[in-house]
Write a protein that holds these residues in place. Sequence first.
Motif, PDB file in Angstrom:
ATOM      1  N   UNK A   1       3.820 -12.923   1.353  1.00 31.42           N
ATOM      2  CA  UNK A   1       2.375 -13.079   1.530  1.00 31.42           C
ATOM      3  C   UNK A   1       1.885 -14.398   0.952  1.00 31.42           C
ATOM      4  N   UNK A   2       2.399 -14.774  -0.224  1.00 33.82           N
ATOM      5  CA  UNK A   2       1.930 -16.014  -0.857  1.00 33.82           C
ATOM      6  C   UNK A   2       2.665 -17.242  -0.329  1.00 33.82           C
ATOM      7  N   UNK A   3       3.825 -17.033   0.333  1.00 39.47           N
ATOM      8  CA  UNK A   3       4.623 -18.173   0.796  1.00 39.47           C
ATOM      9  C   UNK A   3       3.897 -18.997   1.849  1.00 39.47           C
ATOM     10  N   UNK A   4       3.003 -18.357   2.601  1.00 39.41           N
ATOM     11  CA  UNK A   4       2.292 -19.073   3.647  1.00 39.41           C
ATOM     12  C   UNK A   4       1.209 -19.998   3.137  1.00 39.41           C
ATOM     13  N   UNK A   5       0.939 -19.961   1.835  1.00 39.73           N
ATOM     14  CA  UNK A   5      -0.050 -20.880   1.270  1.00 39.73           C
ATOM     15  C   UNK A   5      -1.490 -20.493   1.520  1.00 39.73           C
ATOM     16  N   UNK A   6      -1.751 -19.230   1.871  1.00 38.18           N
ATOM     17  CA  UNK A   6      -3.117 -18.790   2.165  1.00 38.18           C
ATOM     18  C   UNK A   6      -3.985 -18.837   0.912  1.00 38.18           C
ATOM     19  N   UNK A   7      -5.279 -19.088   1.114  1.00 35.59           N
ATOM     20  CA  UNK A   7      -6.240 -19.104   0.016  1.00 35.59           C
ATOM     21  C   UNK A   7      -6.872 -17.730  -0.210  1.00 35.59           C
ATOM     22  N   UNK A   8      -6.855 -16.887   0.823  1.00 33.48           N
ATOM     23  CA  UNK A   8      -7.417 -15.536   0.730  1.00 33.48           C
ATOM     24  C   UNK A   8      -6.287 -14.550   0.989  1.00 33.48           C
ATOM     25  N   UNK A   9      -6.026 -13.680   0.019  1.00 27.27           N
ATOM     26  CA  UNK A   9      -4.884 -12.764   0.089  1.00 27.27           C
ATOM     27  C   UNK A   9      -5.377 -11.325   0.012  1.00 27.27           C
ATOM     28  N   UNK A  10      -4.947 -10.515   0.971  1.00 25.37           N
ATOM     29  CA  UNK A  10      -5.269  -9.093   1.013  1.00 25.37           C
ATOM     30  C   UNK A  10      -4.009  -8.302   0.676  1.00 25.37           C
ATOM     31  N   UNK A  11      -4.086  -7.466  -0.325  1.00 23.23           N
ATOM     32  CA  UNK A  11      -2.963  -6.622  -0.716  1.00 23.23           C
ATOM     33  C   UNK A  11      -3.369  -5.158  -0.572  1.00 23.23           C
ATOM     34  N   UNK A  12      -2.612  -4.418   0.235  1.00 25.31           N
ATOM     35  CA  UNK A  12      -2.926  -3.023   0.519  1.00 25.31           C
ATOM     36  C   UNK A  12      -1.998  -2.117  -0.286  1.00 25.31           C
ATOM     37  N   UNK A  13      -2.532  -1.544  -1.360  1.00 24.87           N
ATOM     38  CA  UNK A  13      -1.819  -0.636  -2.258  1.00 24.87           C
ATOM     39  C   UNK A  13      -0.477  -1.221  -2.716  1.00 24.87           C
ATOM     40  N   UNK A  14      -0.491  -2.367  -3.363  1.00 26.04           N
ATOM     41  CA  UNK A  14       0.762  -3.023  -3.738  1.00 26.04           C
ATOM     42  C   UNK A  14       1.583  -2.274  -4.779  1.00 26.04           C
ATOM     43  N   UNK A  15       0.965  -1.365  -5.557  1.00 25.64           N
ATOM     44  CA  UNK A  15       1.726  -0.657  -6.595  1.00 25.64           C
ATOM     45  C   UNK A  15       2.031   0.788  -6.216  1.00 25.64           C
ATOM     46  N   UNK A  16       1.752   1.172  -4.973  1.00 24.40           N
ATOM     47  CA  UNK A  16       1.989   2.556  -4.547  1.00 24.40           C
ATOM     48  C   UNK A  16       3.458   2.926  -4.711  1.00 24.40           C
ATOM     49  N   UNK A  17       3.708   4.091  -5.305  1.00 29.45           N
ATOM     50  CA  UNK A  17       5.064   4.583  -5.455  1.00 29.45           C
ATOM     51  C   UNK A  17       5.850   3.984  -6.600  1.00 29.45           C
ATOM     52  N   UNK A  18       5.213   3.162  -7.415  1.00 24.42           N
ATOM     53  CA  UNK A  18       5.915   2.507  -8.517  1.00 24.42           C
ATOM     54  C   UNK A  18       5.779   3.302  -9.808  1.00 24.42           C
ATOM     55  N   UNK A  19       6.770   3.148 -10.675  1.00 23.75           N
ATOM     56  CA  UNK A  19       6.693   3.716 -12.012  1.00 23.75           C
ATOM     57  C   UNK A  19       5.716   2.892 -12.846  1.00 23.75           C
ATOM     58  N   UNK A  20       5.429   3.366 -14.060  1.00 24.76           N
ATOM     59  CA  UNK A  20       4.490   2.648 -14.926  1.00 24.76           C
ATOM     60  C   UNK A  20       5.000   1.237 -15.234  1.00 24.76           C
ATOM     61  N   UNK A  21       6.281   1.123 -15.564  1.00 27.13           N
ATOM     62  CA  UNK A  21       6.824  -0.192 -15.902  1.00 27.13           C
ATOM     63  C   UNK A  21       6.850  -1.109 -14.676  1.00 27.13           C
TER      64      UNK A  21
END
Length: 257
Positions: A162-182
């Motif tokens: 997502x960040x590799x394209x160099x965009x200035x506006x980034x939309x992240x849809x539930x990026x931590x879903x399914x992850x443990x606390x750590x």
Amino acid sequence: MTAMALSLSRLKKNFGPAEIICGVDLDIAPGERHAIIGPNGAGKSTLFNLISGLYTPSSGSVKLNGQEIAGMKPFAINRMGLSRSFQVSNIFANMTVRENVRCGVLHSLGYGYSFWRNIGNLRDVQRKTGEILESVGLLDKANLPASLLPYADQRTLEIAITIAGGADVILLDEPTAGMSHSETDRAVALIRMATEGKTLIIVEHDMGVVFNMADRISVLVYGEIIATGAPSEIRGDPKVREAYLGEEADDEQEGVA
């Protein structure tokens, strides 16, 4: 006057007789970290799909840095400086980790498609790809097929793409879903680093992530934004507590206090 990074005006989306997004108005300033929260079925992913071009609005306006983008194709919106991730990992499973990130880097450096070009000879592409992989902690896994990465690393790879394209506006849809606390803590640190100086719009169910990362929060319920404000304002809004946060807000407030 500086244009808003993203401006939604009277935005609506109908599927047949069902109105899923019901006249959303929202302005997000450049460099802001803005969270969109709400119960399941509130229309959060539909809203992201309207912004990123996967859906065409039934009516209303979507402006990116002051330019109308409603109804444009996703690739065209991406080239104007907006990039997004998805709820489900959206990576090229049969390509290596390095190749996944390199796809985004090629566009950001202005390289169009050319079947005769040897990508291995593009030193600027190789250098930037390596820098991104190192920054997200995946350099040691660069030559692995993306499908072999653990789940949390696949989500990390998607953020890297997502960040590799160099965009200035980034939309992240539930990026931590399914992850443990750590894993969540690591993902949050990565998102903070990767979006420094950029505009971040995030859909997230983990209220700890939301209240500790967002500058402002919008609450979407049944396709309508019922409140927008700083985290402290959203915590204390009785409409928000009734519609969504409930006891969870009390628990989070005790945890952060």
